[in-house]
Design an enzyme around this catalytic site. Structure first.
Site, PDB file in Angstrom:
ATOM      1  N   GLN A  91       0.838  -1.207   0.000  1.00 27.79           N
ATOM      2  CA  GLN A  91       0.000   0.000   0.000  1.00 27.79           C
ATOM      3  C   GLN A  91       0.872   1.256   0.000  1.00 27.79           C
ATOM      4  O   GLN A  91       0.672   2.182   0.775  1.00 27.79           O
ATOM      5  CB  GLN A  91      -0.969  -0.022   1.179  1.00 27.79           C
ATOM      6  CG  GLN A  91      -1.895  -1.228   1.128  1.00 27.79           C
ATOM      7  CD  GLN A  91      -2.578  -1.516   2.440  1.00 27.79           C
ATOM      8  OE1 GLN A  91      -2.610  -0.687   3.325  1.00 27.79           O
ATOM      9  NE2 GLN A  91      -3.137  -2.715   2.570  1.00 27.79           N
ATOM     10  N   HIS A  92       1.836   1.257  -0.929  1.00 31.99           N
ATOM     11  CA  HIS A  92       2.798   2.347  -1.082  1.00 31.99           C
ATOM     12  C   HIS A  92       2.624   3.023  -2.443  1.00 31.99           C
ATOM     13  O   HIS A  92       3.591   3.354  -3.114  1.00 31.99           O
ATOM     14  CB  HIS A  92       4.228   1.809  -0.956  1.00 31.99           C
ATOM     15  CG  HIS A  92       4.557   1.259   0.391  1.00 31.99           C
ATOM     16  ND1 HIS A  92       5.653   0.446   0.626  1.00 31.99           N
ATOM     17  CD2 HIS A  92       3.947   1.424   1.598  1.00 31.99           C
ATOM     18  CE1 HIS A  92       5.698   0.122   1.905  1.00 31.99           C
ATOM     19  NE2 HIS A  92       4.671   0.698   2.519  1.00 31.99           N
ATOM     20  N   THR A  93       1.408   3.264  -2.850  1.00 27.27           N
ATOM     21  CA  THR A  93       1.131   3.692  -4.218  1.00 27.27           C
ATOM     22  C   THR A  93       1.697   5.081  -4.521  1.00 27.27           C
ATOM     23  O   THR A  93       1.500   6.029  -3.776  1.00 27.27           O
ATOM     24  CB  THR A  93      -0.380   3.706  -4.484  1.00 27.27           C
ATOM     25  OG1 THR A  93      -0.939   2.497  -3.977  1.00 27.27           O
ATOM     26  CG2 THR A  93      -0.665   3.803  -5.966  1.00 27.27           C
TER      27      THR A  93
END
Length: 509
Positions: free
Chosen positions: A449-451
């Protein structure tokens, strides 16, 4: 309310920092519009939301999380959370606050064609945003910034065993992961202090909400940016089902790597042919908006504990090991992050789960862009189609196999065997067979979840966040980072807000 000089969309990692810094100038009127609620005091955050032993974003259906349906691969649907409250995702994430690496900044500076993003130029901002409670002030760290930083306590039995296992396998110590030392094992710098998650709302905004030139409003969903004769003039805001237009001198989008590109598309800014197909009038053709995504694929591996252990006292995070994949192109591009809580506890929102497996989060953090975000309707209520494009190449699959096998090797050490009887899965036969391991990985594939990268520096915005071809419109969140950094981007999200605020206040043009 007076017409704002700057209207900030989103009060998350970048938006809170940006608004606080801009409003330091008394003659600048700043308005922040946040889709979620805006507590005016720490006690206004619901119980448990700031508890650093918990990860609210890991809980399905959490009231202050918006979930996006995505595809990690064409056959692997997934749900990705984003915070919807003051502080944004810094309110619901894990509190991991590791800086990007020098290599990341220099790569972004090259893509932006501007030294503004080089490591030497950003280091003073990294120092000024933090109050490092462990190391204090020095050439690399600051002690006067709004974000308090403390490294995770490695005295928990599971963290001690992880440290000993890394040492047994010959990995070096990396005491300060916010320096630029050789990758290895060490504690995780975190914006969790004394058991409390210090989100950017707490760090930057709550103490300055009484500034007469700063207004922060919650419950306002921005639906579009209005543009006239090549200049952004305001935004369309929805509140309680009613829409209105708020005008401003300049608009800065800080809505995140999903919402910012989607908002640009809905405003007619993006890939022209796609927008025309949806009946959205094209304001500015920018093919790179939403064209690709940078993120980090992740696998959770679980180990059976030998005996009951107490839950964590201050943070769910234990230690972290960074090591390099066999390609050798990017130093420390594999991460093994330790959870001191079982996965079942994180999902349930509890701090104990007696007898449940111990968890490691193994991820590949090699900079890479793939997939994309595509708007599918002119109706803002219709979510975009989000594809991550994970595991597309042989190198993608190789690196993730290496991360899993490295985690398995740690679990198999004598040191870790003091507290664990080994991995639940995969077993030796699967670990020893590339094809079998690929299948196992795909069936359990997740994301860190490091977009990043959906409105990239260089092709979509300039080094100061200004959207190409338009005036009065900037973007200041992780969507402008062309690729995800070699470490999780939470600290960099705050840095983006600081940098763009500095650009607005001090840079020419």
């Amino acid at each position: 309310m007076r017409r704002p000089d700057v209207l900030v969309v989103g009060a998350g990692g970048g938006g809170a920092a940006l608004a606080a810094r801009l409003s330091e100038d008394e003659d600048r009127e700043v308005l922040v519009l946040e889709a979620g609620p805006v507590p005016r005091h720490p006690s206004g955050f619901p119980p448990g939301l700031l508890d650093a032993r918990l990860v609210p974003g890991a809980r399905p259906g959490h009231a202050f999380v918006r979930s996006y349906a995505v595809h990690l691969t064409p056959e692997r649907p997934y749900s990705v959370p984003r915070g919807r409250i003051l502080g944004g995702s810094t309110t619901v994430n894990g509190g991991y606050f590791i800086r990007a690496r020098r290599e990341d900044f220099d790569r972004w500076a090259a893509e932006a064609d501007d030294p503004f993003w080089s490591y030497e130029r950003v280091l003073p901002f990294l120092r000024s945003l933090e109050n490092d409670l462990d190391l204090g002030s020095g050439p690399l760290h600051g002690d006067r910034g709004p974000v308090r930083i403390r490294r995770t306590d490695l005295r928990h039995p599971a963290a001690e065993a992880f440290r000993a296992a890394a040492e047994e396998l010959g990995f070096p110590e990396e005491a300060d992961k916010n320096a630029q030392d050789a990758p290895g094992f060490g504690p995780v710098p975190s914006n969790a202090v004394d058991g409390e998650r210090i989100n950017t709302g707490l760090a930057y905004l709550l103490d300055v909400l009484d500034r007469p030139n700063l207004t922060v409003l919650g419950g306002r969903t921005v639906r579009a940016v209005t543009v006239s004769r090549g200049r952004a003039t305001g935004v369309v805001v929805e509140r309680g089902g009613r829409r209105s237009t708020v005008e401003a001198g300049e608009i800065v989008l800080c809505a995140g790597s999903f919402a910012s590109p989607h908002l640009l598309h809905l405003s007619g800014i993006g890939p022209a042919k796609d927008l025309e197909r949806l009946g959205i009038p094209v304001v500015q053709g920018l093919p790179s908006v939403g064209a690709a995504i940078g993120d980090h694929p992740q696998i959770v591996l679980e180990c059976t504990p030998r005996r009951p252990m107490d839950g964590p006292s201050g943070s769910w995070l234990g230690g972290a090991l960074h090591l390099s994949s066999s390609g050798g192109e990017h130093e420390g591009d594999l991460e093994i992050l330790q959870s001191l809580l079982p996965l079942s506890a994180l999902v349930a929102g509890t701090t104990t789960a007696p007898g449940a497996p111990l968890a490691f989060l193994a991820s590949v953090q090699t900079p890479r862009r793939s997939g994309g975000l595509r708007t599918e309707s002119a109706d803002p209520e219709v979510p975009p189609r989000i594809d991550y494009g994970y595991l597309e190449t042989p190198d993608d699959r190789r690196r993730l196999r290496e991360a899993v096998r490295a985690t398995a090797a740690l679990a198999a050490t004598d040191a870790f065997g003091e507290i664990s009887s080994g991995l639940l899965e995969p077993g030796p036969e699967t670990l020893g067979d590339d094809h079998a391991l690929d299948r196992w990985i795909h069936s359990r594939l997740g994301t860190s979840q490091h977009t990043c990268g959906t409105v990239p520096l260089g092709s979509a915005v300039d080094a100061y966040g200004r959207v190409h071809g338009l005036s009065g419109l900037r973007v200041a969140d992780t969507s402008i980072l062309p690729t995800a950094p070699l470490r999780g981007p939470a600290a960099t999200a705050v840095l983006v807000g600081e940098l763009i605020a500095h650009a607005i206040r001090h840079e020419p043009g």
